[in-house]
Structure formats: structure tokens, C-alpha cells
Scaffold this motif. Structure first.
Motif, PDB file in Angstrom:
ATOM      1  N   ALA A  32       0.705  -1.161   0.204  1.00  0.00           N
ATOM      2  CA  ALA A  32      -0.032  -0.093  -0.050  1.00  0.00           C
ATOM      3  C   ALA A  32       0.880   1.121  -0.102  1.00  0.00           C
ATOM      4  O   ALA A  32       0.499   2.376  -0.642  1.00  0.00           O
ATOM      5  CB  ALA A  32      -0.810  -0.274   1.244  1.00  0.00           C
ATOM      6  N   GLU A  33       1.916   1.089   0.703  1.00  0.00           N
ATOM      7  CA  GLU A  33       2.816   2.326   0.755  1.00  0.00           C
ATOM      8  C   GLU A  33       4.244   1.890   0.697  1.00  0.00           C
ATOM      9  O   GLU A  33       4.957   1.646   1.620  1.00  0.00           O
ATOM     10  CB  GLU A  33       2.736   2.952   2.142  1.00  0.00           C
ATOM     11  N   PRO A  34       4.988   1.539  -0.656  1.00  0.00           N
ATOM     12  CA  PRO A  34       6.048   0.985  -0.840  1.00  0.00           C
ATOM     13  C   PRO A  34       7.107   1.862  -0.168  1.00  0.00           C
ATOM     14  O   PRO A  34       6.977   3.105  -0.355  1.00  0.00           O
ATOM     15  CB  PRO A  34       6.095   0.728  -2.368  1.00  0.00           C
ATOM     16  N   THR A  35       8.495   1.454   0.312  1.00  0.00           N
ATOM     17  CA  THR A  35       9.316   2.049   0.378  1.00  0.00           C
ATOM     18  C   THR A  35      10.792   1.818  -0.018  1.00  0.00           C
ATOM     19  O   THR A  35      11.612   2.364  -0.212  1.00  0.00           O
ATOM     20  CB  THR A  35       9.842   1.460   2.092  1.00  0.00           C
ATOM     21  N   PHE A  36      10.641   0.664  -0.920  1.00  0.00           N
ATOM     22  CA  PHE A  36      11.806   0.286  -1.922  1.00  0.00           C
ATOM     23  C   PHE A  36      13.025   0.235  -1.088  1.00  0.00           C
ATOM     24  O   PHE A  36      14.096   0.375  -1.651  1.00  0.00           O
ATOM     25  CB  PHE A  36      11.814   1.273  -2.853  1.00  0.00           C
ATOM     26  N   LEU A  37      12.814  -0.280   0.332  1.00  0.00           N
ATOM     27  CA  LEU A  37      14.219  -0.119   0.954  1.00  0.00           C
ATOM     28  C   LEU A  37      15.294  -1.310   0.415  1.00  0.00           C
ATOM     29  O   LEU A  37      16.307  -0.807   0.373  1.00  0.00           O
ATOM     30  CB  LEU A  37      13.710  -0.709   2.550  1.00  0.00           C
ATOM     31  N   LYS A  38      14.877  -2.303   0.073  1.00  0.00           N
ATOM     32  CA  LYS A  38      15.883  -3.416  -0.308  1.00  0.00           C
ATOM     33  C   LYS A  38      16.368  -2.892  -1.675  1.00  0.00           C
ATOM     34  O   LYS A  38      17.705  -3.262  -1.615  1.00  0.00           O
ATOM     35  CB  LYS A  38      15.042  -4.938  -0.516  1.00  0.00           C
ATOM     36  N   CYS A  39      15.603  -2.287  -2.512  1.00  0.00           N
ATOM     37  CA  CYS A  39      16.292  -1.805  -3.911  1.00  0.00           C
ATOM     38  C   CYS A  39      17.264  -0.602  -3.534  1.00  0.00           C
ATOM     39  O   CYS A  39      18.286  -0.716  -4.093  1.00  0.00           O
ATOM     40  CB  CYS A  39      15.428  -1.401  -4.797  1.00  0.00           C
ATOM     41  N   CYS A  40      17.079   0.086  -2.378  1.00  0.00           N
ATOM     42  CA  CYS A  40      17.825   1.071  -2.087  1.00  0.00           C
ATOM     43  C   CYS A  40      19.213   0.539  -1.463  1.00  0.00           C
ATOM     44  O   CYS A  40      20.088   1.139  -1.806  1.00  0.00           O
ATOM     45  CB  CYS A  40      17.038   2.107  -1.216  1.00  0.00           C
ATOM     46  N   GLN A  41      18.884  -0.396  -0.561  1.00  0.00           N
ATOM     47  CA  GLN A  41      20.281  -1.000  -0.148  1.00  0.00           C
ATOM     48  C   GLN A  41      21.025  -1.591  -1.317  1.00  0.00           C
ATOM     49  O   GLN A  41      22.204  -1.554  -1.072  1.00  0.00           O
ATOM     50  CB  GLN A  41      19.740  -2.035   1.019  1.00  0.00           C
ATOM     51  N   MET A  42      20.465  -1.967  -2.141  1.00  0.00           N
ATOM     52  CA  MET A  42      21.248  -2.931  -3.412  1.00  0.00           C
ATOM     53  C   MET A  42      21.785  -1.537  -4.083  1.00  0.00           C
ATOM     54  O   MET A  42      23.098  -1.697  -4.397  1.00  0.00           O
ATOM     55  CB  MET A  42      20.292  -3.437  -4.629  1.00  0.00           C
ATOM     56  N   VAL A  43      21.199  -0.254  -4.222  1.00  0.00           N
ATOM     57  CA  VAL A  43      22.121   0.685  -4.922  1.00  0.00           C
ATOM     58  C   VAL A  43      23.159   1.020  -3.869  1.00  0.00           C
ATOM     59  O   VAL A  43      24.384   1.316  -4.526  1.00  0.00           O
ATOM     60  CB  VAL A  43      21.291   2.053  -5.026  1.00  0.00           C
ATOM     61  N   MET A  44      23.073   1.175  -2.615  1.00  0.00           N
ATOM     62  CA  MET A  44      24.068   1.469  -1.681  1.00  0.00           C
ATOM     63  C   MET A  44      25.404   0.522  -1.590  1.00  0.00           C
ATOM     64  O   MET A  44      26.343   0.808  -1.308  1.00  0.00           O
ATOM     65  CB  MET A  44      23.699   1.890  -0.523  1.00  0.00           C
ATOM     66  N   ALA A  45      24.971  -0.829  -2.086  1.00  0.00           N
ATOM     67  CA  ALA A  45      25.905  -1.904  -2.185  1.00  0.00           C
ATOM     68  C   ALA A  45      26.565  -1.979  -3.519  1.00  0.00           C
ATOM     69  O   ALA A  45      27.147  -3.072  -3.720  1.00  0.00           O
ATOM     70  CB  ALA A  45      25.399  -3.257  -1.480  1.00  0.00           C
ATOM     71  N   ASN A  46      26.188  -1.085  -4.379  1.00  0.00           N
ATOM     72  CA  ASN A  46      26.729  -1.115  -5.715  1.00  0.00           C
ATOM     73  C   ASN A  46      26.213  -2.567  -6.535  1.00  0.00           C
ATOM     74  O   ASN A  46      27.160  -3.059  -7.287  1.00  0.00           O
ATOM     75  CB  ASN A  46      28.202  -0.851  -5.862  1.00  0.00           C
ATOM     76  N   GLN A  47      25.135  -2.936  -6.314  1.00  0.00           N
ATOM     77  CA  GLN A  47      24.773  -4.214  -6.867  1.00  0.00           C
ATOM     78  C   GLN A  47      23.782  -4.245  -8.041  1.00  0.00           C
ATOM     79  O   GLN A  47      23.164  -5.071  -8.308  1.00  0.00           O
ATOM     80  CB  GLN A  47      24.060  -4.963  -5.590  1.00  0.00           C
ATOM     81  N   ILE A  48      23.518  -2.965  -8.250  1.00  0.00           N
ATOM     82  CA  ILE A  48      22.601  -2.878  -9.637  1.00  0.00           C
ATOM     83  C   ILE A  48      23.357  -1.839 -10.491  1.00  0.00           C
ATOM     84  O   ILE A  48      23.954  -0.979 -10.244  1.00  0.00           O
ATOM     85  CB  ILE A  48      20.996  -2.304  -9.404  1.00  0.00           C
ATOM     86  N   GLY A  49      22.875  -1.692 -11.768  1.00  0.00           N
ATOM     87  CA  GLY A  49      23.258  -1.069 -12.957  1.00  0.00           C
ATOM     88  C   GLY A  49      22.405   0.439 -13.059  1.00  0.00           C
ATOM     89  O   GLY A  49      21.477   0.478 -12.286  1.00  0.00           O
ATOM     90  N   ASP A  50      22.893   1.202 -14.067  1.00  0.00           N
ATOM     91  CA  ASP A  50      22.341   2.128 -14.621  1.00  0.00           C
ATOM     92  C   ASP A  50      20.713   2.252 -14.783  1.00  0.00           C
ATOM     93  O   ASP A  50      19.851   3.035 -14.452  1.00  0.00           O
ATOM     94  CB  ASP A  50      23.071   3.038 -15.534  1.00  0.00           C
ATOM     95  N   ASP A  51      20.452   1.145 -15.467  1.00  0.00           N
ATOM     96  CA  ASP A  51      18.865   0.962 -15.805  1.00  0.00           C
ATOM     97  C   ASP A  51      18.122   0.771 -14.601  1.00  0.00           C
ATOM     98  O   ASP A  51      17.167   1.347 -14.463  1.00  0.00           O
ATOM     99  CB  ASP A  51      18.896  -0.080 -16.674  1.00  0.00           C
ATOM    100  N   GLU A  52      18.607  -0.136 -13.907  1.00  0.00           N
ATOM    101  CA  GLU A  52      17.862  -0.273 -12.506  1.00  0.00           C
ATOM    102  C   GLU A  52      17.643   0.677 -11.666  1.00  0.00           C
ATOM    103  O   GLU A  52      16.636   0.960 -11.180  1.00  0.00           O
ATOM    104  CB  GLU A  52      18.472  -1.501 -11.938  1.00  0.00           C
ATOM    105  N   ARG A  53      18.814   1.690 -11.460  1.00  0.00           N
ATOM    106  CA  ARG A  53      18.768   2.790 -10.761  1.00  0.00           C
ATOM    107  C   ARG A  53      17.797   3.788 -11.377  1.00  0.00           C
ATOM    108  O   ARG A  53      17.229   4.170 -10.722  1.00  0.00           O
ATOM    109  CB  ARG A  53      20.287   3.333 -10.626  1.00  0.00           C
ATOM    110  N   LYS A  54      17.723   3.903 -12.539  1.00  0.00           N
ATOM    111  CA  LYS A  54      16.949   5.126 -13.157  1.00  0.00           C
ATOM    112  C   LYS A  54      15.382   4.362 -12.872  1.00  0.00           C
ATOM    113  O   LYS A  54      14.843   5.167 -12.702  1.00  0.00           O
ATOM    114  CB  LYS A  54      17.281   4.933 -14.667  1.00  0.00           C
TER     115      LYS A  54
END
Length: 117
Positions: A32-54
Motif C-alpha cells: 500500500a505504501e512502498p518504501t523500496f528499502l531493499k532496492c535502495c540497499q542494493m544501490v548503496m551496495a553497488n549491486q545494480i546497474g544504471d538502468d535499474e537505478r533509473k
């Protein structure tokens, strides 16, 4: 913890970062109210590329426009991590105004040290 979330954690542990990101994004869309926490953690761990970050940033911008405080806070942290400090300051200030107490502390630290770590 949902089965999908566990599947995402498993993909992450196996180094299948794109798959894990996709799974976590799907899990968030069901909230209902997404936080995208895990995805944000992946950015901070340099685990995703530019397309995913966008893609993530687009979703976070949408949540920010919907006054989702927790997603806005997470967005501010990710922006600071990626060196976008002026925008991070703006976003963290917005999160503080939305009532996220950690945002004020993160904003203060960012202003004083140039980092939220």
C-alpha cells in the motif's frame, strides 16, 4: 516475510542482482505504501546497474510526489550515496517535513560532513 521476498533474498545471495532487483520491485508494487528499502540497499551496495537505478529513482520520485515519507527518506539516502548532495538535501528535507524523524538527522549530517554515513 513473503515467499517472493525470500526468493529475492535468495537471488541476491547468489549474486543474481538483476533478478533480485526485479523481484524486490514486484514485492514493493504490492504494498500500500512502498518504501523500496531493499532496492535502495542494493544501490548503496553497488549491486545494480544504471538502468535499474533509473527505474528505482522514477518509482521513488512517484512516491515522493505522493507524500510517502519513508520512500522519500530512502530516496534521499540513495541520492547522498550517489553523490547528488544538493538534491539529497532537498529530498531529506521533504522527508523530515513528512514526519520521518531520521531524515532530520541525516540531513544535518549531510550538511555538516557531506555524507550521511
Amino acid at each position: 516475510m513473503s515467499a517472493d521476498y525470500r526468493e529475492g533474498e535468495y537471488a541476491l545471495s547468489m549474486g543474481a542482482y538483476v533478478q533480485a532487483f526485479e523481484i524486490f520491485m514486484l514485492v514493493e508494487q504490492e504494498q500500500a505504501e512502498p518504501t523500496f528499502l531493499k532496492c535502495c540497499q542494493m544501490v548503496m551496495a553497488n549491486q545494480i546497474g544504471d538502468d535499474e537505478r533509473k527505474e528505482l529513482f522514477t518509482k521513488l520520485e512517484q512516491q515522493m510526489s505522493r507524500n510517502n515519507g519513508r520512500a522519500t527518506y530512502n530516496y534521499g539516502l540513495v541520492l547522498a550515496h550517489t553523490g547528488q548532495n544538493p538534491k539529497a538535501q532537498e529530498v531529506l528535507n521533504q522527508a523530515a517535513l513528512l514526519g520521518v524523524p531520521e531524515a532530520k538527522a541525516a540531513l544535518t549530517k549531510l550538511l555538516l560532513t557531506g555524507s550521511v554515513r
